[in-house]
Design an enzyme around this catalytic site. Structure first.
Site, PDB file in Angstrom:
ATOM      1  CE1 TYR A   1      -0.751   2.010  13.702  1.00  0.00           C
ATOM      2  CE2 TYR A   1      -2.586   3.072  12.941  1.00  0.00           C
ATOM      3  CZ  TYR A   1      -1.263   2.729  12.595  1.00  0.00           C
ATOM      4  OH  TYR A   1      -0.795   2.891  11.597  1.00  0.00           O
TER       5      TYR A   1
ATOM      6  CD  GLU B   1      -2.278   3.734   8.281  1.00  0.00           C
ATOM      7  OE1 GLU B   1      -1.652   4.119   9.517  1.00  0.00           O
ATOM      8  OE2 GLU B   1      -2.002   4.273   7.293  1.00  0.00           O
TER       9      GLU B   1
ATOM     10  CG  HIS C   1      -1.513   9.174   3.414  1.00  0.00           C
ATOM     11  ND1 HIS C   1      -1.669   7.651   3.642  1.00  0.00           N
ATOM     12  CD2 HIS C   1      -1.174   9.528   4.728  1.00  0.00           C
ATOM     13  CE1 HIS C   1      -1.360   7.370   4.831  1.00  0.00           C
ATOM     14  NE2 HIS C   1      -1.091   8.372   5.325  1.00  0.00           N
TER      15      HIS C   1
ATOM     16  NE  ARG D   1      -3.392   2.661   2.817  1.00  0.00           N
ATOM     17  CZ  ARG D   1      -3.449   3.538   3.870  1.00  0.00           C
ATOM     18  NH1 ARG D   1      -2.524   3.022   4.891  1.00  0.00           N
ATOM     19  NH2 ARG D   1      -3.927   4.468   3.743  1.00  0.00           N
TER      20      ARG D   1
ATOM     21  CD  GLU E   1      -5.584   7.681   9.777  1.00  0.00           C
ATOM     22  OE1 GLU E   1      -4.939   8.828  10.128  1.00  0.00           O
ATOM     23  OE2 GLU E   1      -5.165   6.731  10.202  1.00  0.00           O
TER      24      GLU E   1
ATOM     25  CG  ASN F   1      -5.268   3.360   8.434  1.00  0.00           C
ATOM     26  OD1 ASN F   1      -5.499   2.667   7.506  1.00  0.00           O
ATOM     27  ND2 ASN F   1      -5.103   4.690   8.287  1.00  0.00           N
TER      28      ASN F   1
HETATM   29  C1  NOJ Z   1      -2.106   7.018  10.336  1.00  0.00           C
HETATM   30  C2  NOJ Z   1      -1.677   7.470   8.978  1.00  0.00           C
HETATM   31  O1  NOJ Z   1      -2.359   6.935   8.040  1.00  0.00           O
HETATM   32  C3  NOJ Z   1      -0.034   7.390   8.957  1.00  0.00           C
HETATM   33  O2  NOJ Z   1       0.217   8.305   7.787  1.00  0.00           O
HETATM   34  C4  NOJ Z   1       0.646   7.256  10.125  1.00  0.00           C
HETATM   35  O3  NOJ Z   1       1.979   7.347   9.847  1.00  0.00           O
HETATM   36  C5  NOJ Z   1       0.173   6.275  10.949  1.00  0.00           C
HETATM   37  N1  NOJ Z   1      -1.290   6.110  11.274  1.00  0.00           N
HETATM   38  C6  NOJ Z   1       0.779   6.170  12.452  1.00  0.00           C
HETATM   39  O4  NOJ Z   1       0.443   7.282  13.033  1.00  0.00           O
END
Ligand code: NOJ
Length: 594
Positions: free
Chosen positions: A412, A484, A223, A161, A269, A410
């Site tokens: 986390y 992500e 992005h 990606r 995002e 994404n």
């Molecule tokens: C969100 C973003 O898409 C990416 O650009 C960023 O580096 C990562 N997550 C980690 O924060």
């Protein structure tokens, strides 16, 4: 839909004042940003502090050098997970984004994006936000592009990606197309497709590209790196003019690369850009208004985040519509959009905190997903933001609804939330006050904790299952790609290469297992991508936080890559090994590159 993968491959400070009232949130920030910070971070820190205080709310270990191709772990218990447990066609990959790796921000005709501007200002040069001095002139990705693709192949990635830099393709944001920009991405895409894998054989084609082969390019069109020219001309995403310019730029991408790119996402995002850029103002274009943000370039935090998001949403829908009408039938690709998707966990089982967590899901993911699935913003957003939230007319609503083939997320981890209904009593409210919720954990808290402990909290991966369940139940189980997932750490202060990142391996193992459990529970997941393939310029932390499977030696002219433990483990898994091998060993590596 994601069936392009060959069957054969399926084997396997000093800045700012602190208010009197401290909170958990504040403490986290002061701990995390204990050192002198970049203005970008200062802005974030102070904004959060003010809000918290009541203001409104060695060695190089290169797989290639070792001739690395296959690291197959021993067969373990019957319950051991391997990639064969995932549905046929499931894609494993890793990612980066243009601004975060490319460098060469003003070369070969490229013009600045708002991120280039932010990071090249005199104030930013002094601090930690140094992408220009670190990346400019190094052509990080350009110099290493071919080698990187080889490393991806050796790792066994099905897909990579990456994003396209708008101003490399159309330097002024609108109008003339830059042939050198097209050439750069054409080369990258061709190189990805050149690598072919079979169970006992892998090779790089030198002649024509076969129809379906190689490492699949999953391309993000935008992005965060808006052309500075459009920001200057009409305030970028704050203007409806953004919609046409974005759609026209996307069309250049479809026309130029769509014969080979089968997985597109319009925006990365868009549920974060309006907050960072227009509420708290810590991301470019750094707009906000008092008391919600700090040292901004004008703005209105009470309205602009909603306006920016509205235009991003419509630009997405307009691009999907264009793709469907003009390109999809002939090019045969899929198009989606990517959201930052934390799971919001109530801090207690009290109904008010449970409701607050639900509101956070609506305000973060529902902000876009609700219109995309049901044609309108979530009711709670309409109630709390009132007329500050733009209206989706019937005509626009019909265009927005259903405008995706898949949803990228994404993810986390989880953030803990409690209710804060008092915020609704304020007459002047921004997006955050409208949520009437307080987030008790900083997004990277689990990571910083985990860095201390050396391993990720055991509970964390369940956030993935909860999130995927939520998507299944609330949003009709859309096809999902996890674009992500990953974990960052601080570089060694001495500059030593950090290769022992078992905590990252452990983190990824947990989330991959959680993904599989969700699939078994009926979630419609088609792919999983680690963030990031290699160390990148991290948007909030510059080079002080590294996410890469591959480390990058930013001090070396060639920006040499070195494999971390997690890279070796991921390679082993992708080549058919167990998710949690007993002893991942380099002695089992065999080379099949011809
Ligand atoms: C969100 C973003 O898409 C990416 O650009 C960023 O580096 C990562 N997550 C980690 O924060």
């Amino acid at each position: 839909m994601f069936c392009h993968q060959k069957r054969e491959r399926k084997r396997g400070t000093g800045c700012g004042r602190i208010g009197n009232r401290r909170s958990a949130r504040l403490d986290l920030f002061t701990t995390y940003f204990a050192e002198p910070c970049a203005p970008l971070l200062c802005a974030l820190r102070v904004a959060v502090m003010e809000r918290s205080a009541g203001g409104g709310g060695s060695g190089l270990l290169r797989l290639r050098a070792l001739g690395f191709t296959l690291a197959v772990a021993s067969i373990g218990s019957a319950a051991a997970i391997t990639r064969r447990d995932f549905p046929e066609g499931f894609v494993f990959g890793a990612g980066t984004s243009a601004f975060q790796v490319e460098g060469a921000w003003d070369e070969d005709g490229k013009k600045p994006s708002i991120w280039d501007t932010l990071c090249s200002g005199p104030r930013h040069r002094r601090c930690h936000c140094r992408p220009v001095s670190q990346v400019q002139g190094t052509l990080v990705s350009k110099l290493n592009e071919l080698e990187d693709v080889k490393l991806m192949h050796e790792m066994g990635l099905d897909a990579y990606r990456f994003s396209i830099a708008w101003t490399r393709i159309i330097p002024d944001g609108r109008g003339a197309v830059n042939p050198k920009g097209l050439e750069y991405y054409n080369n990258l895409i061709d190189e990805l497709l050149r690598y072919v894998s079979f169970p006992n054989l892998s090779y790089r084609l030198t002649d024509e590209l076969p129809a379906a082969s190689g490492i699949q390019p999953h391309v993000t069109i935008y992005h965060f790196d808006l052309p500075q020219a459009l920001q200057d001309e009409y305030d970028g995403v704050l203007s409806p003019r953004f919609i046409d310019d974005f759609t026209a730029y996307a069309e250049v991408c479809f026309r130029s690369f769509g014969d080979r790119v089968k997985h597109w996402t319009t925006l990365n995002e868009p549920n974060i850009e309006p907050l960072g850029g227009f509420d708290l103002g810590f991301l470019p274009p750094r707009r906000c208004s008092s008391p919600f943000g700090y040292a901004c370039n004008g703005g209105n935090s009470t309205t602009e985040p909603y306006i920016a998001a509205h235009h991003l949403l419509i630009a997405h829908a307009s691009t999907v519509s264009l793709y469907r009408v003009k390109y999809q039938a002939t090019q045969g690709g899929q198009i989606g959009i990517v959201f930052l998707a934390f799971w919001y966990e109530p801090s207690t089982r009290k109904p008010k905190d449970v409701a607050a967590a639900g509101r956070m899901m609506d305000f973060s993911l529902g902000w876009f997903l609700h219109p995309l699935v049901y044609g309108d913003y979530p009711a709670v957003m309409r109630r709390n933001a009132g007329s500050r939230l733009p209206t989706l007319t019937d005509e626009v609503s019909a265009r927005v609804r259903g405008s995706f083939d898949f949803v990228g997320i994404n993810h986390y981890g989880a953030l803990e939330v409690e209710a804060d209904l008092s915020q609704l009593k304020q007459t002047l409210r921004d997006y955050t006050a409208d949520t009437a919720a307080k987030i008790l954990t900083f997004p990277f808290q689990s990571l910083t904790k985990q860095l201390g402990l050396g391993i990720q909290s055991n509970e964390a991966p369940s956030s993935m299952q909860k999130l995927l369940d939520y998507l299944k139940l609330k949003y009709r189980n859309p096809p999902v790609v996890i674009y992500e997932n990953g974990v960052g750490d601080k570089p060694d202060p001495s500059g030593r290469f950090v290769t022992d990142d078992e905590f990252r391996t452990h983190y990824l193992q947990g989330y991959i297992e959680a993904t599989l459990l969700s699939i078994r529970n009926g979630s419609n997941v088609h792919g999983y991508f680690v963030w990031s393939f290699m160390d990148v310029f991290e948007l909030l932390f510059a080079y002080r936080f590294r996410f890469g499977l591959y480390g990058v030696d930013f001090g070396a002219e060639e920006k040499t890559r070195y494999a971390r433990h997690s890279a070796q483990w991921y390679a082993g898994f992708l080549h058919g090994g167990e998710l949690r091998p007993a002893t991942p060993s380099l002695s089992s590596i065999r080379t099949y590159i011809l």
